[in-house]
Design a protein around this motif. Structure first.
Motif, PDB file in Angstrom:
ATOM      1  N   TYR A 103      -9.610  -0.246   8.533  1.00 45.44           N
ATOM      2  CA  TYR A 103      -8.905  -0.978   9.068  1.00 45.44           C
ATOM      3  C   TYR A 103      -7.199  -0.639   8.217  1.00 45.44           C
ATOM      4  CZ  TYR A 103      -7.361  -4.933   6.394  1.00 45.44           C
ATOM      5  OH  TYR A 103      -6.767  -5.708   4.921  1.00 45.44           O
ATOM      6  N   GLU A 104      -5.925  -0.169   8.712  1.00 39.49           N
ATOM      7  CA  GLU A 104      -5.154   0.591   8.339  1.00 39.49           C
ATOM      8  C   GLU A 104      -3.884  -0.425   7.443  1.00 39.49           C
ATOM      9  OE1 GLU A 104      -3.373   4.850   9.807  1.00 39.49           O
ATOM     10  OE2 GLU A 104      -1.847   3.578   9.774  1.00 39.49           O
ATOM     11  N   ASN A 105      -3.753  -0.571   6.961  1.00 39.42           N
ATOM     12  CA  ASN A 105      -2.184  -1.522   6.368  1.00 39.42           C
ATOM     13  C   ASN A 105      -1.127  -1.199   6.627  1.00 39.42           C
ATOM     14  OD1 ASN A 105      -2.688   0.002   4.217  1.00 39.42           O
ATOM     15  ND2 ASN A 105      -3.024  -1.202   2.956  1.00 39.42           N
ATOM     16  N   ARG A 106      -0.607  -1.707   6.191  1.00 41.02           N
ATOM     17  CA  ARG A 106       0.712  -1.915   6.133  1.00 41.02           C
ATOM     18  C   ARG A 106       1.350  -0.523   4.904  1.00 41.02           C
ATOM     19  NH1 ARG A 106       4.206  -5.382   2.592  1.00 41.02           N
ATOM     20  NH2 ARG A 106       2.643  -6.030   1.423  1.00 41.02           N
ATOM     21  N   PHE A 107       1.012  -0.471   4.209  1.00 40.02           N
ATOM     22  CA  PHE A 107       1.428   0.876   3.902  1.00 40.02           C
ATOM     23  C   PHE A 107       0.612   2.120   3.956  1.00 40.02           C
ATOM     24  CE2 PHE A 107       0.981  -2.188   0.939  1.00 40.02           C
ATOM     25  CZ  PHE A 107       2.270  -3.011   0.321  1.00 40.02           C
ATOM     26  N   GLY A 108      -0.420   2.478   5.376  1.00 41.24           N
ATOM     27  CA  GLY A 108      -0.463   3.003   5.843  1.00 41.24           C
ATOM     28  C   GLY A 108      -1.450   3.983   5.436  1.00 41.24           C
ATOM     29  N   MET A 109      -2.603   2.859   4.174  1.00 40.97           N
ATOM     30  CA  MET A 109      -3.785   3.269   4.100  1.00 40.97           C
ATOM     31  C   MET A 109      -4.626   2.811   4.368  1.00 40.97           C
ATOM     32  SD  MET A 109      -2.958   4.184   0.671  1.00 40.97           S
ATOM     33  CE  MET A 109      -3.570   3.970  -0.503  1.00 40.97           C
ATOM     34  N   GLN A 110      -6.724   3.479   4.413  1.00 43.24           N
ATOM     35  CA  GLN A 110      -7.400   3.298   4.816  1.00 43.24           C
ATOM     36  C   GLN A 110      -8.186   1.478   3.698  1.00 43.24           C
ATOM     37  OE1 GLN A 110      -8.986   3.539   7.798  1.00 43.24           O
ATOM     38  NE2 GLN A 110      -6.178   4.129   8.253  1.00 43.24           N
ATOM     39  N   GLU A 111      -8.008   0.542   4.423  1.00 42.34           N
ATOM     40  CA  GLU A 111      -9.067  -0.783   3.856  1.00 42.34           C
ATOM     41  C   GLU A 111      -9.864  -1.649   3.988  1.00 42.34           C
ATOM     42  OE1 GLU A 111      -6.624  -4.517   2.368  1.00 42.34           O
ATOM     43  OE2 GLU A 111      -4.921  -3.301   1.752  1.00 42.34           O
TER      44      GLU A 111
END
Lengths: 250, 248
Positions: A103-111
């Motif tokens: 999923y995309e975290n609040r920094f726009g990274m895939q986690e």
């Protein structure tokens, strides 16, 4: 701060003897080790509870009339008992974990959906759970069928018999074996180090890498485990005593 | 077809039961009227205990029919709980729950299975334990009681379900002669109060005293039956005669 005498003492101790207890006087190291200790406690407790639940459920399913249910449980036990726990951990974290959605975290990274702590919980719980299934099965088999029949003749259904008669008696029989396996589980939590779960060994490693006090930290580590496992064994023994059947044995 | 009290409360017709290749019951038929006490006697391995266990649906039968209050016991759609409320069973080895006190042993099934009110069940349990002469032993655990005391707890436990029929499976076989008496006394009181009792027993004297009917089984069949007076005085079948000559 009422602990300052201890920090002063540790600093003095270092000057006098060269034995460097950074995790006592250095607040950064102290926090790291405390966090590691607590993470080990959390990881152990969660895995303990889950593995016991898996053991109970597995032993229940092993008594199923459906042959495939029994086979699946048997397969699970074989898989987890016949493979090294470190390989299992890698398998879950790297193989299964990489197939899981992200999923995309609040920094726009895939986690990844599950973090390494969760994977350690899953992996270690199933590992210890496989042994617990066998331990509970042995306890359940030690309950005389005549006792089960008595419950049946009083109208208990299978689930009620299991819950009120078989499990309480089986527990008493298998507590010593369960005790052993749970002790092993607590020690096996150190493997979570391999997937960078910040438990006690991982944190200790960071401390001795930074402060170059390997013997000191390792000694502390050993004593910390002696303490943790001792606590568990003491609790299990108290439980064993409390559960003893009045009028039987010593 | 509703059951009425003038019909047999327990009725077995041509019951066959085999464990693998071993045929244990080879066509057993018997009727028990409400309030009657019957004793089943016979050599070991003649299928006495198996018959009782079939009546309680603890083991399935191969063919024939067993009804309790008109309800077919081996109907796959049978509500087993309904059957087991009607039929109480006491075992040779008592089979108490060793992790529960005498009082809890008596209370457990009505509370957990029948979901009856705990306070009400507790009162009944005290009353039942008093009835089987175990007043003051309510808090004792099975391991702390003698065999005879345990067996009386087991009787009270079965009675707590308010059954209509009681099955006794060699309940004194594991007891020493002294404690046998107390257990038999309890059973006699029950029978006198009008409880329907089926006993499998080796206590011939007791059977003669208490039974309305005696059934002698050998190798899976009922060889001979009759009221105790006739049965013990004038058994006709040679197998019965031989058995009686050995034990009387």
């Amino acid at each position: 701060m009422e602990w300052s005498w201890a920090f002063d003492w540790a600093r003095e101790f270092y000057r006098e003897t060269g034995i460097n207890l950074t995790f006592v006087y250095d607040s950064f190291d102290r926090d790291r080790l405390a966090r590691g200790f607590m993470n080990t406690v959390y990881l152990s407790l969660i895995c303990l509870v889950l593995s016991v639940l898996i053991g109970i459920a597995g032993a229940w399913l092993q008594g199923s009339k459906l042959v495939w249910t029994r086979r699946i449980v048997q397969g699970y036990i074989q898989f987890f008992r016949n493979t090294p726990p470190l390989v299992q951990l890698y398998f879950f974290f790297f193989a299964v974990g990489s197939l899981m959605p992200t999923y995309e975290n609040r920094f726009g990274m895939q986690e990844p959906m599950l973090d390494n702590f969760t994977w350690a919980v899953i992996s270690l719980s199933f590992f210890a759970g496989a042994f617990n299934v066998e331990i509970f099965r042995s306890g359940i088999e030690a309950v005389p069928t005549s006792t089960v029949e008595a419950a049946e003749s009083l109208g208990y259904n299978r689930l009620q018999t299991y819950r009120y008669i078989v499990l309480p008696l089986a527990f008493r029989v298998c507590l010593p074996a369960l005790n052993n396996n749970l002790v092993n589980l607590v020690k096996t939590t150190t493997l979570a180090y391999a997937i960078a779960v910040p438990e006690m060994l991982y944190m200790a490693n960071q401390i001795w890498s930074d402060s170059v006090n390997v013997p000191e930290t390792m000694t502390f580590l050993l004593f910390a485990y002696v303490f943790l496992v001792g606590l568990l064994v003491w609790a299990m023994h108290s439980w064993e005593r409390a559960m003893r059947l009045p009028g039987y044995g010593r | 077809m509703a059951w009425t009290p003038d019909q047999p409360i327990v009725s077995c017709k041509e019951v066959h039961k085999a464990f693998g290749a071993v045929e244990v019951l080879k066509g057993v038929s018997l009727d028990v009227a409400k309030g009657e006490t019957i004793c089943v006697i016979g050599p070991s391995g003649s299928g006495k205990s198996t018959l009782l266990r079939c009546i309680n649906a603890l083991v399935p039968i191969n063919s024939g029919s067993i009804t309790v209050e008109g309800q077919e016991v081996h109907d796959p759609k049978l509500d087993k709980l309904a059957l087991r409320r009607k039929v109480g069973m006491v075992f040779q080895q008592y089979n108490l729950f060793p992790h529960k006190s005498a009082l809890q042993n008596v209370m457990m099934a009505p509370v957990t299975v029948l979901k009856q009110d705990k306070a009400e069940v507790e009162q009944r349990a005290y009353r039942l334990l008093k009835k089987v002469r175990l007043e003051g032993k309510e808090q004792a655990y099975p391991g702390e009681l003698s065999g005879g005391q345990q067996q009386r707890v087991a009787i009270a436990r079965a009675l707590a379900m308010n059954p209509d029929v009681m099955l006794f499976d060699e309940v004194t076989a594991a007891l020493d002669p002294e404690t046998v008496k107390e257990v038999l006394l309890t059973i006699r009181e029950l029978a006198e109060e009008g409880m329907t009792c089926l006993l499998v027993t080796h206590e011939m004297g007791f059977a003669r005293e208490i039974a309305d009917m005696i059934y002698f089984t050998d190798r899976g069949v009922i060889v001979e039956s009759g009221p105790p007076k006739d049965f013990f005085a004038s058994a006709k079948d040679p197998r019965t005669k031989e058995f009686l000559s050995q034990i009387l």
